[in-house]
Design a protein around this motif. Structure first.
Motif, mmCIF file in Angstrom:
data_model
loop_
_atom_site.group_PDB
_atom_site.id
_atom_site.type_symbol
_atom_site.label_atom_id
_atom_site.label_comp_id
_atom_site.label_asym_id
_atom_site.label_seq_id
_atom_site.Cartn_x
_atom_site.Cartn_y
_atom_site.Cartn_z
ATOM 1 N N LEU A 106 0.835 -1.201 0.000
ATOM 2 C CA LEU A 106 0.000 0.000 0.000
ATOM 3 C C LEU A 106 0.876 1.261 0.000
ATOM 4 O O LEU A 106 0.504 2.294 -0.553
ATOM 5 N N GLY A 107 2.038 1.145 0.591
ATOM 6 C CA GLY A 107 2.954 2.274 0.657
ATOM 7 C C GLY A 107 3.593 2.632 -0.672
ATOM 8 O O GLY A 107 4.329 3.627 -0.762
ATOM 9 N N GLU A 108 3.316 1.840 -1.705
ATOM 10 C CA GLU A 108 3.889 2.099 -3.021
ATOM 11 C C GLU A 108 2.977 2.942 -3.914
ATOM 12 O O GLU A 108 3.345 3.280 -5.041
ATOM 13 N N ILE A 109 1.784 3.266 -3.423
ATOM 14 C CA ILE A 109 0.845 4.066 -4.224
ATOM 15 C C ILE A 109 1.164 5.541 -3.982
ATOM 16 O O ILE A 109 0.549 6.211 -3.140
ATOM 17 N N ASN A 110 2.103 6.042 -4.722
ATOM 18 C CA ASN A 110 2.662 7.367 -4.453
ATOM 19 C C ASN A 110 1.674 8.505 -4.630
ATOM 20 O O ASN A 110 1.855 9.584 -4.058
ATOM 21 N N ASN A 111 0.631 8.296 -5.436
ATOM 22 C CA ASN A 111 -0.339 9.363 -5.693
ATOM 23 C C ASN A 111 -1.436 9.450 -4.648
ATOM 24 O O ASN A 111 -2.270 10.367 -4.698
ATOM 25 N N LEU A 112 -1.451 8.528 -3.696
ATOM 26 C CA LEU A 112 -2.542 8.466 -2.725
ATOM 27 C C LEU A 112 -2.576 9.732 -1.869
ATOM 28 O O LEU A 112 -1.571 10.123 -1.269
ATOM 29 N N GLN A 113 -3.755 10.342 -1.807
ATOM 30 C CA GLN A 113 -3.945 11.565 -1.025
ATOM 31 C C GLN A 113 -4.900 11.364 0.152
ATOM 32 O O GLN A 113 -4.747 12.012 1.191
ATOM 33 N N TYR A 114 -5.883 10.490 -0.024
ATOM 34 C CA TYR A 114 -6.885 10.239 1.018
ATOM 35 C C TYR A 114 -6.947 8.740 1.284
ATOM 36 O O TYR A 114 -7.216 7.958 0.374
ATOM 37 N N LEU A 115 -6.727 8.369 2.536
ATOM 38 C CA LEU A 115 -6.790 6.963 2.926
ATOM 39 C C LEU A 115 -7.729 6.830 4.115
ATOM 40 O O LEU A 115 -7.503 7.413 5.184
ATOM 41 N N LEU A 116 -8.802 6.043 3.926
ATOM 42 C CA LEU A 116 -9.813 5.854 4.961
ATOM 43 C C LEU A 116 -9.911 4.367 5.288
ATOM 44 O O LEU A 116 -10.350 3.566 4.458
ATOM 45 N N VAL A 117 -9.482 4.001 6.490
ATOM 46 C CA VAL A 117 -9.490 2.594 6.901
ATOM 47 C C VAL A 117 -10.222 2.423 8.240
ATOM 48 O O VAL A 117 -10.048 1.420 8.931
ATOM 49 N N GLY A 118 -11.041 3.395 8.610
ATOM 50 C CA GLY A 118 -11.771 3.329 9.873
ATOM 51 C C GLY A 118 -12.767 2.182 9.912
ATOM 52 O O GLY A 118 -13.206 1.674 8.882
ATOM 53 N N GLY A 119 -13.143 1.782 11.129
ATOM 54 C CA GLY A 119 -14.176 0.771 11.282
ATOM 55 C C GLY A 119 -13.768 -0.610 10.841
ATOM 56 O O GLY A 119 -14.577 -1.353 10.286
ATOM 57 N N ASN A 120 -12.492 -0.968 11.080
ATOM 58 C CA ASN A 120 -12.023 -2.321 10.793
ATOM 59 C C ASN A 120 -11.513 -2.965 12.083
ATOM 60 O O ASN A 120 -11.986 -2.613 13.171
ATOM 61 N N GLN A 121 -10.569 -3.863 11.973
ATOM 62 C CA GLN A 121 -10.018 -4.545 13.152
ATOM 63 C C GLN A 121 -8.498 -4.377 13.193
ATOM 64 O O GLN A 121 -7.765 -5.273 13.598
ATOM 65 N N LEU A 122 -8.052 -3.213 12.783
ATOM 66 C CA LEU A 122 -6.615 -2.945 12.696
ATOM 67 C C LEU A 122 -6.032 -2.570 14.051
ATOM 68 O O LEU A 122 -6.633 -1.824 14.814
ATOM 69 N N SER A 123 -4.838 -3.072 14.334
ATOM 70 C CA SER A 123 -4.112 -2.684 15.542
ATOM 71 C C SER A 123 -2.732 -2.121 15.207
ATOM 72 O O SER A 123 -2.032 -1.626 16.082
ATOM 73 N N HIS A 124 -2.352 -2.197 13.934
ATOM 74 C CA HIS A 124 -1.072 -1.643 13.486
ATOM 75 C C HIS A 124 -1.161 -1.317 12.001
ATOM 76 O O HIS A 124 -2.075 -1.790 11.306
ATOM 77 N N LEU A 125 -0.237 -0.517 11.543
ATOM 78 C CA LEU A 125 -0.140 -0.169 10.128
ATOM 79 C C LEU A 125 1.246 -0.552 9.625
ATOM 80 O O LEU A 125 2.222 -0.505 10.383
#
Length: 299
Positions: A106-125
């Protein structure tokens, strides 16, 4: 707004070209993604919001002209490392799924400006997110984070960070690296104190700290020269530092439901203040000078 299902419908937006190809299949109880999508030439916008999709087929990652992808409110449990093939992506919304991990790619998408990952089960990135130099908006709300991931703290162009409704107990000193940040939403966590380094965020306009366990504010809060909104509701704050009067741009100060016992007279220096809310501070003695404020005051 819900849009009708359409296989090849061209949607006109005020902020995109009239010829932008967009595909909307929102709230249609879809179980899978139609293969016909891959036949749409130069597809830039794809929204499959609020369906019952549990798997993203590999062909979707071949839609390399995509700039906006909305897969929120589905039943996804993972995102493939192939996501990096969508290297023109500017907006990725995968909120309200059941995702536990994000791929390093995911870190390779250099053009990314908005990232929304709320409401999941994430504990780390993944640490690779630190490479998203064009990211200006990040939402990791309603997850399982106990700390603010270090990868976030390298995003020097980030303008808005939303981390509310997690389990965060402290803010690292390195938060000061987010020099461009204008909005920071930390409400509904388990914060007990704020680091002095937070006051180094000189471009910050809005700071939301409601519903934590904060007892004091940094003494140097007055150097946050651009702060307009400070939300301290539902904490354990007993007093405001004298330097609060140095926040010349402050417009809204919400101190509801704390443990304030007195107010510094320096509040009179807040000439741009529009609203001061002091309700539900049972031990607070309202000073007589409060009537000199040229703003709405609730107490």
């Amino acid at each position: 707004m819900t849009r009708p299902f359409s296989v090849t419908k061209l949607i006109e937006f005020s902020d995109v070209s009239d010829s932008t190809a967009a595909y909307y299949a929102e709230e249609n109880n879809l179980l899978s993604i139609e293969e016909s999508i891959q036949n749409i030439k130069n597809l830039e916008i794809l929204s499959l919001y609020k369906n019952n999709i549990s798997v993203i087929p590999d062909f979707l990652y071949n839609l390399t002209t995509l700039k906006r992808l909305n897969l929120s409110a589905n039943k996804l449990t993972e995102i493939s490392p192939l996501i990096c093939q969508l290297n023109q992506l500017e907006v990725l919304d995968i909120q309200h799924n059941q995702i536990k991990n994000l791929p390093k790619s995911l870190g390779e998408i250099n053009n990314l400006q908005y990232l929304l990952v709320g409401g999941n089960q994430l504990s780390h990135l993944p640490n690779s997110l630190s490479k998203l130099n064009n990211l200006i908006y990040l939402n990791i709300t309603y997850n399982q984070f106990s700390v603010i991931p270090e990868s976030i703290l390298s995003l020097q162009n980030l303008l808005e960070l939303r981390v509310y409704n997690n389990k965060i107990t402290s803010i690292p000193d390195s938060v000061s690296a987010l020099k461009s940040l204008r909005e920071l939403h930390l409400n509904d966590n388990s914060l007990e104190k704020l680091p002095d380094s937070l006051t180094a965020l000189h471009n910050l306009r809005k700071l939301v700290l409601s519903n934590n366990q904060i007892k004091t504010l940094p003494n140097e809060i007055g150097i946050m020269a651009n702060l307009t909104d400070l939300d301290l509701r539902l904490n354990y704050v007993t007093h405001l530092p004298e330097t609060i009067g140095d926040l010349k741009t402050l417009r809204f100060l919400d101190c509801r439901n704390n443990r304030l016992t007195y107010l510094p007279e320096s509040i009179l220096n807040l000439k741009n203040l529009e609203k001061l809310d002091l309700r539900m501070n049972k031990e607070l003695k309202i000073p007589s000078w409060i009537r000199q404020l040229n703003c709405v005051v609730f107490y």
